[in-house]
Design an enzyme around this catalytic site. Structure first.
Site, PDB file in Angstrom:
ATOM      1  N   GLU A  58       1.106  -1.375   0.106  1.00  0.00           N
ATOM      2  CA  GLU A  58      -0.045  -0.429   0.277  1.00  0.00           C
ATOM      3  C   GLU A  58       0.854   1.382   0.163  1.00  0.00           C
ATOM      4  OE1 GLU A  58      -3.632  -1.705   2.316  1.00  0.00           O
ATOM      5  OE2 GLU A  58      -2.461   0.152   2.880  1.00  0.00           O
ATOM      6  N   GLU A  67      -5.536  -8.720   1.071  1.00  0.00           N
ATOM      7  CA  GLU A  67      -6.079  -7.860   2.325  1.00  0.00           C
ATOM      8  C   GLU A  67      -7.680  -8.003   2.422  1.00  0.00           C
ATOM      9  OE1 GLU A  67      -4.505  -5.528   4.385  1.00  0.00           O
ATOM     10  OE2 GLU A  67      -2.365  -5.889   3.995  1.00  0.00           O
TER      11      GLU A  67
END
Length: 441
Positions: free
Chosen positions: A171, A351
């Site tokens: 991220e 995720e």
């Protein structure tokens, strides 16, 4: 197909089923065996930055309890585990000598997973940058690209032949925007120009690291993990439509265009103006290395408004303890859009999970909302598969309750409940459901 009728058999035989964690959130042992401080160690010491004034000094004590945690993972019946290395644990200053005690910890962990037939999916950077490198400017400093590449190469040299995959960064949007622009995550800087330069250096270091690791002949799949969401305009007002397109550019197209097209979207560059990053000749070619997989972290969809922020509660859908709308069909939409627009070789859901307030009922941790969330998002993943999207993995976030960054220990995402006073682990109902799903029950 009803989500209740879906089974593991409806997925390909080689589909990866896993759970995920990250080093700072679970390991603890913040200064043990030669580990250096990370930017999150520093950030936690600043008054008011962490909701419950906690830190990662102990967390889940995984550094000492890893054998028990490996048994937890194995007991769930997953075939893959995604975790990150703490860079300051293996190289305290981010450059210079390696810390052999740190590498020994990960060597033991990998060996235990190998012995149980669990694939090892390693992330190199899940936010805990060595503080010594932040002191040199952090990701806003181009020199970090070289430091990261040397770190990645050393990890790959030692472990590459034992890994199923290597993710460079988790991220980069969060690292740069929350950390360098909004300042609500480490390192706590508020500068859009530094944030966008940090984004560029994260992507550039990704490309450089892939080149270097492949130069070693490492066969592990290599890629990057992005947090992505479909973005909807709050209304049909032309201003909201324009804002949604721009936000899509800032959150999705900026990263995907660079990685898969070798360019940054011009409309976003125009919007950034003087805050646009300095890009040197050849940088974008380096960024656009072939990714063996693209990891997608999905939690909710987003709305864009040119005026007041959109209130997700007005959708009528359930909202998690983080205040995020539960919207599983957004995962299907996102995976299909990425496949149509960019054609990644493989898409992995790296995720997916939800924070809810758990309830103890007769010694059992009841979390029906999380159970339904996981079940429905697995179904959303299957819906993308049926439409021809090459999605090959689903990792539930997270294996266990942990240090949830600026929220401290107040928000629980785990399939496994952790009593942070005693470190006792207890399978929640969602974990039992996931185990039964994977075993075909």
């Amino acid at each position: 197909m009803s989500t209740h009728n879906l089974s593991r058999d409806h997925f390909p035989n080689d589909f990866k089923w896993g759970v995920a964690t990250s080093s700072f959130q679970i390991e603890g042992a913040h200064d043990s065996d030669g580990k250096g401080p990370s930017i999150w160690d520093t950030f936690c010491d600043i008054d008011g930055k962490i909701a419950d004034a906690s830190n990662g000094h102990v967390a889940c004590e995984h550094y000492r309890r890893w054998p028990q945690d490996v048994e937890l993972i194995h007991g769930l019946g997953v075939n893959a585990y995604r975790f990150s290395i703490s860079w300051p644990r293996v190289q305290p200053d981010g450059q210079g000598p390696w810390n052999e005690a740190g590498f020994a910890f990960y060597d033991q962990l990998i060996a235990a997973l190998e012995q149980r037939g669990i694939e090892v999916h390693l992330t190199l950077n899940h936010w805990d940058l060595p503080q010594a490198l932040q002191d040199l400017g952090g990701w806003a400093n181009r020199d970090l690209c070289g430091h990261f590449t040397r770190y990645a190469t050393e990890v790959a040299r030692r472990f590459g032949h034992r890994l199923q995959s290597i993710c460079t960064h988790n991220e980069p949007w969060v690292i740069a925007i929350l950390g360098y622009e909004q300042g609500i995550f480490a390192p706590g800087i508020q500068s859009r120009s530094q944030a966008m330069q940090a984004v560029h250096h994260l992507l550039l270091s990704h490309g450089m690291a892939l080149q270097a690791m492949r130069g070693l002949g490492v066969k592990a799949a290599m890629g990057i993990v992005l947090n992505l969401s479909p973005i909807y305009p709050a209304s049909d007002d032309p201003k909201d439509l324009a804002k949604a397109h721009l936000d899509d550019g800032l959150i999705l197209r900026w990263y995907m265009d660079a990685l898969y097209k070798g360019s940054y979207p011009q409309d976003v560059i125009d919007h950034l103006g003087e805050d646009a990053p300095h890009v040197m000749p050849g940088d974008l070619n380096t960024i656009a290395q072939v990714n063996d997989f693209l990891g997608v972290n999905y939690y909710t969809r987003n709305f864009s408004s040119s005026g007041n922020p959109w209130d997700v509660a007005s959708t009528g859908n359930e909202v998690t303890d983080m205040g995020w709308e539960v919207y599983p069909q957004g995962l299907t939409e996102l995976l299909c859009r990425l496949h149509a627009d960019y054609q990644p070789q493989r898409l992995w859901v790296t995720e997916n999970g939800a924070a809810f307030k758990d309830q103890w009922v007769d010694g059992v941790v009841a979390d029906p909302q999380r159970l339904a969330y996981i079940r429905d998002h697995i179904a959303a993943t299957h819906a993308a598969l049926k439409q021809g999207v090459p999605v090959g993995a689903y990792f539930a976030w997270s294996l266990m309750d942990n240090f949830e960054w600026a929220s401290g220990y107040a928000k629980r995402f785990g399939l496994v409940h952790v009593d942070f006073e005693t470190q006792k682990r207890t399978l929640k109902q969602s974990a039992l459901w996931y185990r039964n799903f994977l075993s075909g029950q």
